[in-house]
Design a protein around this motif. Structure first.
Motif, PDB file in Angstrom:
ATOM      1  N   MET A  91     -11.464  -0.357   0.198  1.00  0.00           N
ATOM      2  CA  MET A  91     -10.969  -0.714   1.528  1.00  0.00           C
ATOM      3  C   MET A  91     -11.260   0.414   2.513  1.00  0.00           C
ATOM      4  O   MET A  91     -11.081   1.576   2.197  1.00  0.00           O
ATOM      5  N   LYS A  92     -11.778   0.045   3.703  1.00  0.00           N
ATOM      6  CA  LYS A  92     -12.076   1.071   4.681  1.00  0.00           C
ATOM      7  C   LYS A  92     -10.774   1.756   5.097  1.00  0.00           C
ATOM      8  O   LYS A  92      -9.705   1.155   5.069  1.00  0.00           O
ATOM      9  N   GLU A 109      -4.130  -0.031   8.704  1.00  0.00           N
ATOM     10  CA  GLU A 109      -3.541  -1.264   9.241  1.00  0.00           C
ATOM     11  C   GLU A 109      -2.545  -1.848   8.239  1.00  0.00           C
ATOM     12  O   GLU A 109      -1.447  -2.236   8.588  1.00  0.00           O
ATOM     13  N   LYS A 110      -2.960  -1.870   6.986  1.00  0.00           N
ATOM     14  CA  LYS A 110      -2.125  -2.462   5.937  1.00  0.00           C
ATOM     15  C   LYS A 110      -0.852  -1.625   5.742  1.00  0.00           C
ATOM     16  O   LYS A 110       0.236  -2.161   5.575  1.00  0.00           O
ATOM     17  N   ASP A 116      -8.792  -0.142   7.697  1.00  0.00           N
ATOM     18  CA  ASP A 116      -8.110  -1.309   7.141  1.00  0.00           C
ATOM     19  C   ASP A 116      -6.881  -0.879   6.352  1.00  0.00           C
ATOM     20  O   ASP A 116      -5.843  -1.524   6.390  1.00  0.00           O
ATOM     21  N   TYR A 122       2.931  -4.222  14.670  1.00  0.00           N
ATOM     22  CA  TYR A 122       2.919  -4.441  13.220  1.00  0.00           C
ATOM     23  C   TYR A 122       4.168  -5.145  12.701  1.00  0.00           C
ATOM     24  O   TYR A 122       4.207  -5.598  11.577  1.00  0.00           O
ATOM     25  N   THR A 165       0.835  -1.201   0.000  1.00  0.00           N
ATOM     26  CA  THR A 165       0.000   0.000   0.000  1.00  0.00           C
ATOM     27  C   THR A 165       0.873   1.256   0.000  1.00  0.00           C
ATOM     28  O   THR A 165       0.364   2.359  -0.107  1.00  0.00           O
TER      29      THR A 165
END
Lengths: 164, 260
Positions: free
Chosen positions: B1-2, B8-9, B5, A127, A99
């Motif tokens: 994607m929220k 988090e990613k 989320d 994490y 991401t």
């Protein structure tokens, strides 16, 4: 050096490097933390209980050394990379399905480096290995509720500063 | 994607990027050896510096303290207000670098709710600092001395509060033992109890910035003493807005200080 310990050094040096860099966010402090962690682990290896996962034991030493050593955030504003080649290598190591673009990585790095040390420590542990709140509480020797609130605080700050 | 989320990613990805560095453990002997060498090198360097300084003093009739680089006289303050452990208050931070020459204040505001402020921490970093003095102007924020002492011993957390500022008092010449020193402050207990006693109606009682500042606002004056005998002071003003969010504003006290 004890042969078993030597095997652990081979096995976990890469992960420990990654943890140290995630915590310190600059190479100088990260390498100091890396060395201090292994030296402490070596010194206390006779006390290590092999029923307990070695990585958790090692990483607990690492985060507590980081937490208790004030000078380890002295260089926090220095560059994480030694050279431009290192930076390029680092950026290329971000998986394609990540991401994070390089720009997003640096933006996030800046926000995380501004976090108070104790929030950053909990965030990185969560994490880095997806440790549970209970595991993080054990590693840092703090109540589980404290871990939860620090994690929440850290994420709230990041979310707001990212404008999400 | 929220959003949550996605965050988090992102955090997972951030912590799992493989670094180009894999550090190697230096053998203990090397580390010990280098530690043994350090004092010798330090003594040798100090002796060399002393010889050079003496030669300079003899040759030119004076030593020049001001020849230090300007940044060596600066100090950095990071201020943050932090919520109590079991609530969801956010943390505010502000960094201000103070030197003899430049000025920059009010950078990157963050917020923390007044009703959940646990402590205000000032993180002081700088070179050539021998001590610092502290004063809370309104006596609302109390210096948390036990945490300071623990911090000086490289232990940041834990400990019981056993020593406070009383309103209007001052502390002088606190030694700086480390390159980075944490100074902890918290609102006076009497004021917290005053609010807690009326917790149910607090929204009615504390509604405006003026209300919040009455209970929690204060200005901490920090004076840093340098090795060369000069002092530099800054005011760190902790205030709250109508939504009970905290701000730290720093300003120079001395006319001869500029900030950046």
């Amino acid at each position: 050096m004890n042969k078993i310990f030597e095997e652990y050094v081979d096995l976990y040096s890469e992960d420990l490097s990654r943890l140290c860099l995630s915590l310190c966010l600059n190479t100088q402090d990260a390498e100091d933390l890396f060395q201090d962690t292994w030296l402490k682990a070596m010194k206390n290896f006779s006390k290590y209980n092999s029923d307990y996962p070695f990585d958790k034991w090692l990483f607990a030493i690492c985060v507590n050394t980081y937490k208790n050593t004030l000078k380890l955030c002295y260089n926090k504003n220095k560059a994480i990379f030694n050279t431009l080649e290192d930076k390029e290598y680092y950026m290329n190591s971000i998986p394609d399905n990540s991401t994070l673009t390089p720009e997003a990585y640096f933006e996030l790095r800046k926000i995380i480096s501004d976090l108070p040390k104790k929030l950053r420590t909990v965030l990185v542990l969560k994490y880095f290995r997806d440790y549970s709140l209970k595991e993080i509480a054990e590693m840092l020797n703090i109540p589980e509720g404290t871990v939860k609130s620090r994690l929440h605080n850290a994420k709230s700050i990041i979310k707001r500063r990212l404008g999400e | 994607m929220k959003n949550i989320d996605l965050l988090e990613k992102k955090l997972q990805d951030f912590c799992n990027v493989s670094p180009p560095y894999k550090f190697s453990l230096r053998l203990e002997e090397e580390k010990v050896k280098s530690k043994n060498i350090k004092p010798f090198v330090s003594v040798a360097c100090a002796a060399l510096v002393l010889v050079c300084a003496l030669a300079f003093a003899v040759g030119f009739g004076k030593t020049d303290i001001q020849s230090n680089k300007p940044e060596e006289f600066g100090f950095v303050i990071n201020a943050h207000a932090e919520g109590a452990e079991n609530n969801i208050a956010t943390v505010g931070t502000e960094s201000t670098k103070v030197s003899k020459e430049y000025s920059l204040i009010n950078k990157d505001y963050e917020k923390v709710s007044a009703l959940s402020v646990d402590h205000i921490a000032l993180e002081l970093t700088g070179n050539d600092i021998v001590s610092y003095d502290l004063k809370a102007k309104n006596g609302i924020l109390h210096f948390r001395d036990d945490l300071h002492r623990l911090s000086a011993n490289n232990v940041i957390e834990g400990g019981r509060v056993f020593d406070y500022f009383v309103a209007g008092s001052e502390l002088y010449d606190l030694p700086v033992d480390t390159e980075e020193t944490y100074l902890f402050w918290l609102p006076g207990f009497d004021r917290i109890e005053a609010v807690a006693a009326t917790f149910e109606e607090q929204c009615e009682i504390l509604q405006t910035a003026e209300d919040y500042n009455k209970y929690f606002g204060d200005t901490i004056t920090l004076t840093v003493e340098y090795k060369d005998g000069t002092n530099k002071s800054v005011d760190i003003e902790i205030s709250f807005d109508d939504e009970a969010y905290a701000y730290a504003k720093m300003s120079a006290v001395d006319a001869n200080i500029t900030m950046y």
